[in-house]
Design an enzyme around this catalytic site. Structure first.
Site, PDB file in Angstrom:
ATOM      1  N   ASP A  27       0.838  -1.014   0.119  1.00 26.67           N
ATOM      2  CA  ASP A  27       0.205  -0.121   0.097  1.00 26.67           C
ATOM      3  C   ASP A  27       0.876   1.286   0.222  1.00 26.67           C
ATOM      4  O   ASP A  27       2.233   0.973   0.438  1.00 26.67           O
ATOM      5  CB  ASP A  27      -0.939  -0.040   1.271  1.00 26.67           C
ATOM      6  N   GLU A  28       0.358   2.139  -0.510  1.00 22.52           N
ATOM      7  CA  GLU A  28       0.602   3.351  -0.303  1.00 22.52           C
ATOM      8  C   GLU A  28       2.364   3.897  -0.770  1.00 22.52           C
ATOM      9  O   GLU A  28       3.024   4.639  -0.200  1.00 22.52           O
ATOM     10  CB  GLU A  28       0.620   4.131   0.902  1.00 22.52           C
TER      11      GLU A  28
END
Length: 498
Positions: free
Chosen positions: A298-299
């Site tokens: 993620d991210e």
């Protein structure tokens, strides 16, 4: 019959023919499954102060193997006593916790209402996540959270073991990770890590409560701590990718104590990076008896889409080759080479934004399934109201108990069948959470709403699966939670029983 303090809502609850409730006294006895009897005796001792004696023919009879769906149970309270039949050991365990919710005190003593319950879970995966990277939480705290979650019929504990602020698990092939990158946390406070024996102790304790540990080592982003230990594996922070909180800026090679995200990445094109991935997930697989290893994904905001896709394809395949099922946050669904069968964890909103729903659907097209964690409903680290001293508000502002309850898993991502949903998980990120008291203050009572979304029938399939019913049932658990030592805030949304 009156509304009973049962959370999550069972599949079926009906009164029995008994004219009066069954009393629990110092003379009450238990028989049947030995492990279950010990669990019940300990809970009753805490709740009532009474000691429950074991006999061959008890007033409370506990049995395993009565047939039915996995984790299901039947509970009957009548004039002649109480009987709980679990389809398996987990079902009996959950039936015991339902019984403990039913016990309440009166002027005449402790009683259990005369009811018959048939119950089974909606979803096979019912999880909570505890971030031990932003703030480290010791083994005793994790055990306490396991007890709280298991009592609400959660059966998976997702441990977020690494992030920009610290690496929290001993990896013997990579000792620098804990030597150099575990000592600090958000705000500059003390860090810490689990030895492999600590981790095994957590896994064993969770198993004794019928919970499976799902460990996560987050990558290629959220890896600044890896760069502190192994600078040769990490890119320099990409500061123009930061989702900024106004805190300290990350500096290459120095421990990071802020809460910004998006700036870090492993070196995608280096073979040494994948040797590292193989080392850490190889050891993690040997330590973890459960079927899942979470590799994050993620991210990774400073990583190009092409590099991200390359990393996800290679890392997910490395995890798969350990014999475990890879799990990743929904962004990984954008990678065309994602290993087949990878489980996706959706963390966007109840109404998806920025194409999150399409990335989530990609997992199901690749033979995987989805865990639903919509941030604006069951991220337990969101403030319950704007003035609350703990928590954040980025997920559409503060998340009230009512908002945490009013969502339906099948309605989040269009185009999914019920069987595409593996389950529901309530994450608790710990940017503002340093103690067990902090955990309680943010998790409760909203964790009960997540439990009901994971266990109970769909909102369209049960008459009592409503906000009004839930708030009354939850309010009735106040005395039980208090005796169990849970320091929950008395949310004004709930009519608490005193």
């Amino acid at each position: 019959m009156p509304t009973l303090p049962l959370v999550p809502l069972p599949r079926r609850v009906a009164p029995t023919e008994a004219a009066s409730p069954f009393p629990i006294t110092s003379a009450t006895t238990v028989s049947g499954d030995t492990d279950a009897a010990g669990t019940l005796a300990a809970l009753l001792r805490t709740r009532t102060g009474l000691e429950l004696a074991a006999t061959d023919d008890g007033d409370i009879v506990l049995s395993v193997g009565g047939g039915g769906e996995p984790e299901s149970y039947r509970l009957r309270v009548g004039a002649d006593g109480i009987r709980i039949d679990g389809a398996d050991a987990a079902g009996l365990f959950y039936g015991i916790h339902t019984l403990v919710q039913l016990i309440h005190g009166t002027d005449a003593g402790w009683i259990v209402p005369a009811v018959e319950i048939e119950d089974a879970p909606r979803f096979a995966y019912r999880g909570v996540m505890l971030d031990v990277a932003r703030h480290f939480h010791d083994v005793d705290t994790v055990r306490a959270y396991i007890d709280r979650a298991a009592a609400l019929k959660f059966n998976h504990l997702h441990l977020h073991l690494s992030d920009d602020q610290g690496w929290r698990l001993e990896i013997r092939s990579r000792p620098e990770l804990t030597r150099a990158a575990s000592a600090t946390s958000v705000g500059g406070g003390p860090g810490g890590y689990y030895t492999q024996d600590d981790y095994r102790a957590i896994v064993a304790y969770a198993a004794s409560r019928h919970m499976t540990v799902v460990p996560e080592l987050d990558m290629p982003g959220h890896t600044h701590a890896v760069g502190v230990a192994h600078p040769e594996l990490a890119e320099n922070p990409v500061l123009d990718a930061v989702v900024s909180s106004g805190g300290p800026a990350p500096r290459a090679g120095e421990p990071y104590t802020g809460i910004d995200v998006g700036f870090s990445s492993l070196r995608i094109g280096e073979d040494a990076t994948y040797d590292f991935v193989a080392d850490v997930f190889g050891e993690l697989a040997e330590l973890t008896p459960g079927p899942y290893l979470h590799f994050g994904g993620d991210e990774a905001l400073g990583t190009s889409p092409e590099d991200f896709a390359t990393f996800v394809a290679r890392a997910s395949e490395i995890v798969r080759r350990t014999g475990k099922t890879p799990v990743a946050w929904h962004e990984a669904g954008a990678a065309p080479g994602l290993a087949r069968g990878t489980i996706g964890q959706y963390w966007s909103f109840v109404t998806p934004v920025d194409g999150a729903d399409e990335r989530a659907r990609a997992f199901t097209r690749g033979g995987g399934r989805l865990i639903l964690s919509p941030a604006d409903a069951i991220y337990l680290d969101m403030k319950p109201h704007e003035d609350f001293p703990l928590g954040l508000t980025w997920a559409r502002g503060a998340t009230s108990v009512e908002r945490a309850y009013r969502w339906e898993p099948s309605a989040v991502v269009d185009g999914l069948a019920e069987e595409d949903i593996l389950g529901v998980e309530a994450p608790l990120w710990t940017e503002t959470v340093a103690t067990l008291e902090d955990i309680d203050a943010l998790a409760f009572p909203r964790i009960a709403a997540a439990a009901e979304a994971a266990w109970s029938p769909a909102t369209s399939d049960a008459g009592d699966r409503t906000w009004e019913s839930f708030r009354v049932r939850t309010g009735g658990l106040g005395p039980l939670w208090t005796t169990l030592g849970i320091r929950f805030p008395a949310s004004p949304e709930i009519p608490w029983t005193t």
